[in-house]
Structures are given as C-alpha cells and as structure tokens.
Design a protein around this motif. Structure first.
Motif, PDB file in Angstrom:
ATOM      1  N   ALA A   1      -9.541   1.877  -3.084  1.00 14.69           N
ATOM      2  CA  ALA A   1      -8.434   1.564  -2.183  1.00 14.69           C
ATOM      3  C   ALA A   1      -8.497   2.423  -0.923  1.00 14.69           C
ATOM      4  O   ALA A   1      -8.214   1.952   0.189  1.00 14.69           O
ATOM      5  CB  ALA A   1      -7.099   1.755  -2.900  1.00 14.69           C
TER       6      ALA A   1
ATOM      7  N   LEU B   1       0.834  -1.200   0.000  1.00 11.89           N
ATOM      8  CA  LEU B   1       0.000   0.000   0.000  1.00 11.89           C
ATOM      9  C   LEU B   1       0.869   1.249   0.000  1.00 11.89           C
ATOM     10  O   LEU B   1       0.671   2.169  -0.816  1.00 11.89           O
ATOM     11  CB  LEU B   1      -0.930  -0.010   1.213  1.00 11.89           C
ATOM     12  CG  LEU B   1      -1.758   1.258   1.455  1.00 11.89           C
ATOM     13  CD1 LEU B   1      -2.771   1.448   0.346  1.00 11.89           C
ATOM     14  CD2 LEU B   1      -2.442   1.195   2.819  1.00 11.89           C
TER      15      LEU B   1
ATOM     16  N   GLY C   1      -5.513  -3.595  -0.816  1.00 11.65           N
ATOM     17  CA  GLY C   1      -6.402  -3.203   0.268  1.00 11.65           C
ATOM     18  C   GLY C   1      -7.394  -4.271   0.668  1.00 11.65           C
ATOM     19  O   GLY C   1      -8.067  -4.142   1.703  1.00 11.65           O
TER      20      GLY C   1
ATOM     21  N   ALA D   1      -3.418  -1.709  -6.206  1.00 13.66           N
ATOM     22  CA  ALA D   1      -3.838  -1.002  -4.994  1.00 13.66           C
ATOM     23  C   ALA D   1      -5.084  -1.609  -4.370  1.00 13.66           C
ATOM     24  O   ALA D   1      -5.123  -1.880  -3.167  1.00 13.66           O
ATOM     25  CB  ALA D   1      -4.052   0.482  -5.304  1.00 13.66           C
ATOM     26  N   TRP D   2      -6.133  -1.822  -5.162  1.00 12.64           N
ATOM     27  CA  TRP D   2      -7.369  -2.288  -4.533  1.00 12.64           C
ATOM     28  C   TRP D   2      -7.317  -3.772  -4.196  1.00 12.64           C
ATOM     29  O   TRP D   2      -8.096  -4.247  -3.374  1.00 12.64           O
ATOM     30  CB  TRP D   2      -8.599  -1.900  -5.326  1.00 12.64           C
ATOM     31  CG  TRP D   2      -8.697  -2.348  -6.760  1.00 12.64           C
ATOM     32  CD1 TRP D   2      -7.958  -3.288  -7.403  1.00 12.64           C
ATOM     33  CD2 TRP D   2      -9.641  -1.855  -7.712  1.00 12.64           C
ATOM     34  NE1 TRP D   2      -8.384  -3.414  -8.699  1.00 12.64           N
ATOM     35  CE2 TRP D   2      -9.419  -2.555  -8.924  1.00 12.64           C
ATOM     36  CE3 TRP D   2     -10.660  -0.908  -7.663  1.00 12.64           C
ATOM     37  CZ2 TRP D   2     -10.173  -2.323 -10.075  1.00 12.64           C
ATOM     38  CZ3 TRP D   2     -11.405  -0.689  -8.818  1.00 12.64           C
ATOM     39  CH2 TRP D   2     -11.161  -1.379 -10.009  1.00 12.64           C
TER      40      TRP D   2
ATOM     41  N   HIS E   1     -10.733  -7.176  -5.006  1.00 13.42           N
ATOM     42  CA  HIS E   1     -11.435  -5.975  -4.525  1.00 13.42           C
ATOM     43  C   HIS E   1     -12.939  -6.124  -4.690  1.00 13.42           C
ATOM     44  O   HIS E   1     -13.721  -5.718  -3.814  1.00 13.42           O
ATOM     45  CB  HIS E   1     -10.947  -4.732  -5.283  1.00 13.42           C
ATOM     46  CG  HIS E   1     -11.706  -4.455  -6.537  1.00 13.42           C
ATOM     47  ND1 HIS E   1     -11.424  -5.066  -7.737  1.00 13.42           N
ATOM     48  CD2 HIS E   1     -12.798  -3.659  -6.770  1.00 13.42           C
ATOM     49  CE1 HIS E   1     -12.275  -4.661  -8.653  1.00 13.42           C
ATOM     50  NE2 HIS E   1     -13.117  -3.803  -8.103  1.00 13.42           N
TER      51      HIS E   1
END
Length: 732
Positions: free
Chosen positions: A317, A286, A657, A653-654, A590
């Motif tokens: 994210a 992250l 996360g 990124a997502w 995600h």
C-alpha cells in the motif's frame, strides 16, 4: 524489538489442511456492510446502522481485535424501521442512515399510522475507541403520535478469530452488567487476565433501561422533532462529559483529523465524474485505514478481518501511494523496523532480520491460541521492506531517514542470504518452523494456492517466482541506497548479487511451452508449471530479461488470465482454477496493479491502460465505488459487473491504493529530487479519461499543479501552478 517467545496452545487440526480460514456463513456483499474506523477501533454495521447478532455475522464494534458490542438493534414500536438510504460521508467521518416507519396499527383504537410519516436519521461517528450516535426523530404526520424508540444491545467480547470461525474450548468470565439511570457497563475477564469493558451511555436518560434494552417513550406533536444521543465506548472514559457534547466534539475531531491527514496527499481531478468519485473514495479510505503508531502512520490491512498491522499489505500500500504521500511509506518503514525480529522463535516463525507478517493484541493471540501476536511467517515482507526503502529514497532523496534505517536494511539482506535461502541454492524459499505456522507464506497464503500442473499441492521448501523478483528488486534497491550513503564497495557487492540472480533465474523459472514463468519450485526443485499472475511480478521489479517480456504480457492479457475486470490469480486453463476461490482464479486489484506496473516498465503502456479501464469498470459496479480485497474471476459480460467474493474485506488497504497506483502507472509519473525534476515518461490516458489535473504534487519543498490533456494519440502536459523551482520533463 525481539520476537516474543510464546508457549503455544494446542491448535485444532483440520482434515482438509486449511488454516485460519475465514468462515462464509454470511455474505458481506449480500449485506453491503457500512464500516467506520479510527485507530485500533473499527465498527461494522448493516445498512440500517444496526449491529446484527447472528451466527457468522461480522457486525460489531471492535477494539484491538476484540468485539466489544455484538448487538445493536433500533426498533420503533417494537418493529425494525424501513431503510430509505444509507451512506458514508465522502471523508468517511460519519455514517448516515435515513429510516422511516412501516404501517402501524393505531393504539387503543386510534388512527392507523401509515408508512413514511416518521423520519429517523441516525448519524454515527467513531473516535478514540468510542462509537457516538445521534438519532433525530421527526413526526411528519398531521396529528400527535406516541412512539417507543428502543435500542437492544449486547456484548460478547468475542476474539476476532472466533468471529472468523475459530472455536475455543474455554473462554474467560462474563461479569454481570452494571445498569444505572442512563448507562450500562458490560465487562469480561479473559483467560489472559485482561479486563475488557463496554460502556453504554444515553442522553437523555431512557424511560426504561435494562441490561438488554433502552426504551424511550416519545410524545411527538405534528411536525415535532426529538433528538437522542448514545455512545458505546470500548474503555472507560478518562473524563465523562455529557453525551450530547461528546458527540459534537467527536464529530469535529474526526472531520478535522481526516482533513489534516489527507491534506498531505496530492489531489486528483479528471474529466470523468465517476472516476473522480472512485479516486475520492480511495483517498478517504486510505486515510481512514491509517493508524498513527509511535513510529508514524501505518495503513491497517482491511476491515473487518485484518484491521491491524500486516507487513506485506502495508509495504505494498505504501508503494502504491508513495507518489501521492511519501509520509505513509516512512511510517511503514519505521514501524516495521521497530518490530524486526532479532532472535529465533519457532512458534512465531521468527528469524533474525525478518520483517513482520502480522501483529495482533487479542486474547487468543496473547494466549498463543493463534500464532499471530507478533508473527513473521511471510517470505516476501523482508525483500519488500528493502524495495520500499529504496523507492522512498528515490521519491524523496531524504537520505538521513534512510541512513537511520540502514542497520535494519542490512539485517534484512542478511536474513535473505542466510535464512531466506534455506538450502543455500540461491533461491529464497519458505518453510514454516512450527506446525502452527502458515503452510504457505507468500501473498497467496491459502493452503491450496501453490500446486503443480496436475493439481497436486507443492511440498517442501517452496521458492515462489515473485519472491525471487522481490529479492532482485531488494538487491538493486539496497545497492542504490548504499551508493547514496557513500558505501560504494557495498553497493558494488549488492549489484553483483542482483546480476548473479538475474543470470540464473531465467533458466530455472521461464517455461518455453507455457510462454511465461512457472509459479514456483517445490522442495525438490521441480517447477510448478502453472500460469499465474505471480509471473507478472517478475516484470514489476525488472528481473525479466527483455526478450521474455512480450511473451509474459501476452500470456497475462490472454482470455485465460485477463477476465475483463482484472488479471486472474490463476489462468482458466489450470487444474485448480476456480473463479470463486480465494487465490485460485479470483481477481485481486493490488495484484493486477503490480502486473500493470510491470507492463509499463517494459513498455507495454497500452496494456497497462487496458488494466486501468478494467479496474475502473469494476469499481463502477461497487458500493461507494470502492474496490474490495478481491472479487470472483468470472469473465466480463456486457451490461454486468464483476461477481462479488462473499467475505472480501472492504475497504482493504492495497485495494484502496490500486486506483491511485494505476493513475501513476499510466501517467508514467517519476520523481528525480536530486535533479529537481518531475518526469512524465510516455504518459497515456485510457479511453475513459480525456484530462487529468494533479494538484499539490509535492517534491521536497516544491509543489506543482499539473494538467494533462488528450490530443489525438498524445498527451499534452501543462504546469498550471508552481511553488518552487522544480522542472517538469516529458520523455518518450
């Protein structure tokens, strides 16, 4: 900022209708690339630490969407060394590769050098648009050895879209390389009149140096160690210092920056060591993906194809990690507000109030060969922007920050009403303003991702099911913000707008026979009667009527949709189902977590825990415990892991996360800063976790350390440490 009007270049048409597809000549998963990133620069290496120059290879050192180094091969006596091990530091500050020699024939009739006698350790760091490398060579043989260590290199200055597979009829001019005693400079002048340079420097000076190769002749006594340094910069250094010193300064700066940025996040420790590895990697990824913009931190979407600002990706994210570090959300909101469209521009799909989809600074983007210089072809970024603003206020109660964003929020709401609803029927629909824009503008933006039950592609202005859910969430969030800022009349209007949408939505989108929501309405308002993960997003924002939730959850957790490693984008029963496709049957972490958040919202907490177990199980088979952008949707089989997707970004990124978000979902972690309460709503621990400790959990000026422990079917909560006067409340 106003969307810039660009005169587009002619974009090549594709007979299959596919746009901006990522070529799959090489499987990233097969090669297991190693990635580093800092700011607008990232690098993709193979496990040896090399940059492989081959057709379809994404390897390289990139700066602002241009590949500045396209080849870097290390050789020992003209042969590629053998790989011993390769990995990233836990904080992503450095790539470390351990290599050794293969068998070598003796020189001039001398003794043969057997394998595993020469050890080579490569340590590489990325800092301030420069890749630094230290190479340590040690002779473990019992006699002296004369060796030649070589670097072969090249710079093609390819646009990232060229690397992805796009072709260009014309390119700029490559300038002759400049070779010095210990340095080589490559330069290219693009068709956009921008000069791009790559600077290679070595310490000590090579024995021989050309525009293609640096050779070091090394005489190593038994047990002797020699150290070499190299750096590859994507711009001329403002102040040249010895390469050796630059390496150690960069190492210090990289480690310090990652430590400082990640120190804002709460830490997570569990009873499961493997889960701890996955969580640590998620946090490290992250903060590696985050780039500091003038408005604050922004998580770039993913490496290698999307290492730039994406509106939708950054917003999701930030939502996933809001509980962990709300500063990220504020940076995302401010940066997207600064780039919100103010005017119309057909080429960039810009309309007043619309939130950015993608921002690029490469040559092709600057020239309009691709429409992504500042591109707004995303139907969901705008309502997601409002949702994140509301979630940020709920998490922090920092009303003044949100007050500063209120004009942008109002502009986004106006766009939803005036331009998002293209035909005035109350639904938010997309349709590109130019033939160069994306044909599909939801998160599933493949050309074939929105279709009818018979497989026919949907046509016209399309109203996606999840976008209506985001709109509902945006109206509700905006009403909450307006009330908090004292705009009571506006708050009532916004709540009424959400109520009206909820009353109409069920009749148009719920399909009794399917037992779930349809994928979309096409331009003629015909439903796309397809079972998809998109339906779960209706639970995520609370748009679903309570009596529909159980049916939707059952559909999504059925064998047709739940693969065992996550929720498929499209169920196995559908006409275009293909578990190896980008959007028609694959699993996106995600997407799965947003569905899980919807489950928890409607009380299906055990289903959410099953989803957590599925993603965790997938991560145990992943390199570095890192969930990629997506993987194939084949069913889970005992003793085997998920099937990898060949060109998935990792880290993304997502996806990064997702594991962090699943922890919040299962713990039911909520923040009520105005009441000074941290609430755990019906916490549940999945079967693979017996205990969780959260440290430095922040709310305003207060910090808490919380310990949660399984007790039969319950979870016991204990405040291990407290700095401030906030309370912890567990609710059923």
């Amino acid at each position: 900022m106003t969307a810039a009007a660009i005169e587009p270049a002619a974009l090549p048409a594709r007979e299959d209708g596919a746009q901006f597809q990522i070529g799959a000549a090489t499987s990233l998963q097969e090669r297991r690339p190693r990635t580093l990133k800092h700011g607008d620069c990232f690098a993709v290496y193979d496990a040896n630490g090399d940059i492989i120059s081959a057709p379809g290879s994404p390897d390289g050192l990139y700066f602002r969407d241009t590949r500045h180094l396209s080849k870097l091969h290390l050789a020992l006596n003209g042969v590629r060394p053998l790989l011993l091990s390769s990995g990233l530091r836990d904080d992503n500050a450095a790539l470390i590769c351990d290599l050794t020699n293969p068998d070598f024939e003796g020189e001039n009739g001398g003794p043969i050098l057997r394998h595993d006698h020469i050890h080579i350790r490569r340590v590489r760091i990325l800092w301030d648009a420069t890749a630094y490398e230290r190479v340590v060579i040690r002779n473990f043989d019992d006699c002296p050895r004369r060796l030649t260590l070589s670097f072969a290199y090249g710079a093609d200055f390819a646009d990232v879209f060229e690397v992805r597979g796009d072709t260009r009829p014309h390119r700029g001019k490559d300038l002759p390389p400049v070779v010095g005693a210990d340095a080589v400079t490559f330069a290219y002048i693009g068709l956009d009149a921008t000069r791009r340079e790559t600077h290679l420097r070595f310490d000590p000076a090579p024995t021989a140096l050309t525009a293609e190769r640096a050779d070091f002749l090394l005489d190593l006594a038994a047990g002797e160690t020699r150290i070499l340094f190299m750096q590859a910069g994507c711009r001329a250094p403002a102040q040249e210092q010895p390469v050796r010193r630059s390496f150690f300064v960069a190492m210090r700066n990289a480690r310090r920056a990652l430590r400082v940025s990640s120190s804002a996040a709460a830490s997570i420790a569990t009873s499961n060591d493997t889960l701890n590895e996955a969580m640590r990697r998620s946090v490290s990824d992250l903060y590696m993906l985050i780039t500091e913009t003038p408005e604050g931190p922004y998580p770039y979407a993913g490496i290698p194809w999307f290492s730039t600002v994406f509106g939708r990706d950054g917003l999701i994210a930030a939502l996933q990690t809001l509980w962990l570090d709300p500063h990220i959300a504020l940076g995302v909101l401010r940066h997207l507000a600064a780039n919100q469209a103010e005017d119309f521009d057909d080429f960039s799909d810009a309309e007043p109030g619309k939130i950015l989809h993608e921002l690029r600074r490469s040559e092709m983007a600057e020239l309009g060969e691709v429409p992504f210089r500042r591109y707004y072809g995303s139907i969901d970024s705008t309502p997601l922007f409002v949702i994140l603003a509301g979630a940020y206020l709920e998490r922090t109660d920092e009303a003044e920050h949100v007050r500063a964003l209120w004009p942008n929020i109002e502009a986004a709401l106006l766009w939803m009403d005036k331009y998002g609803d293209r035909d005035g029927d109350g639904w938010i629909e997309y349709g590109r303003r130019s033939e160069t824009g994306l044909a599909n503008q939801g998160w599933k933006d493949s050309h074939d991702s929105i279709f009818h039950a018979d497989g026919a592609l949907a046509r016209g202005s399309i109203a996606l099911v999840e976008v209506q859910a985001y709109a509902y969430g945006a109206w509700r969030a905006a009403a909450t913000i307006a009330a908090r800022l004292g705009f009571m009349e506006r708050a009532a209007q916004l709540d009424a707008r959400a109520d009206a949408l909820r009353r109409r939505f069920d009749a148009q989108f719920f399909d009794e026979e399917l037992g779930t929501y349809v994928l979309a309405l096409d331009g003629e308002k015909r439903p796309c009667r397809v079972r998809s993960s998109n339906a779960g997003h209706v639970l995520f924002t609370g748009l679903a009527l309570p009596e529909r939730a159980a049916s939707v959850a059952t559909s999504l957790m059925s064998g047709a949709s739940f693969s065992g490693f996550g929720i498929r984008t499209i169920a196995t029963t559908e006409a275009r189902y293909n578990p190896m496709s980008y959007h028609n049957g694959s699993v996106w972490p995600h997407d799965t977590t947003l569905v899980a958040a919807g489950f928890a919202r409607y009380g299906f907490r055990h289903e959410a825990a099953r989803v957590f177990e599925a993603l965790f199980a997938a991560s145990t088979h992943m390199d570095l415990r890192r969930l990629p952008e997506l993987f194939c949707g084949f069913p889970r089989r005992r003793g085997t892991g998920p099937v990898f997707y060949p060109v998935a970004c990792s880290p993304q990124a997502w996806a990064t996360g997702s594991m962090l978000y699943m922890m919040q979902i299962c713990l039911g972690l909520k923040f009520e800063p105005r009441e000074n309460v941290i609430r755990l709503h019906r916490p549940i621990l999945p079967d693979f976790v017996d205990g969780v400790t959260l440290r430095r959990l922040r709310m305003g000026k207060n910090t808490l350390d919380l310990s949660l422990q399984r007790a039969d079917h319950d979870v016991l909560v204990h405040v291990a440490a407290r700095d401030g006067d906030c309370r912890v409340v567990t609710s059923l």
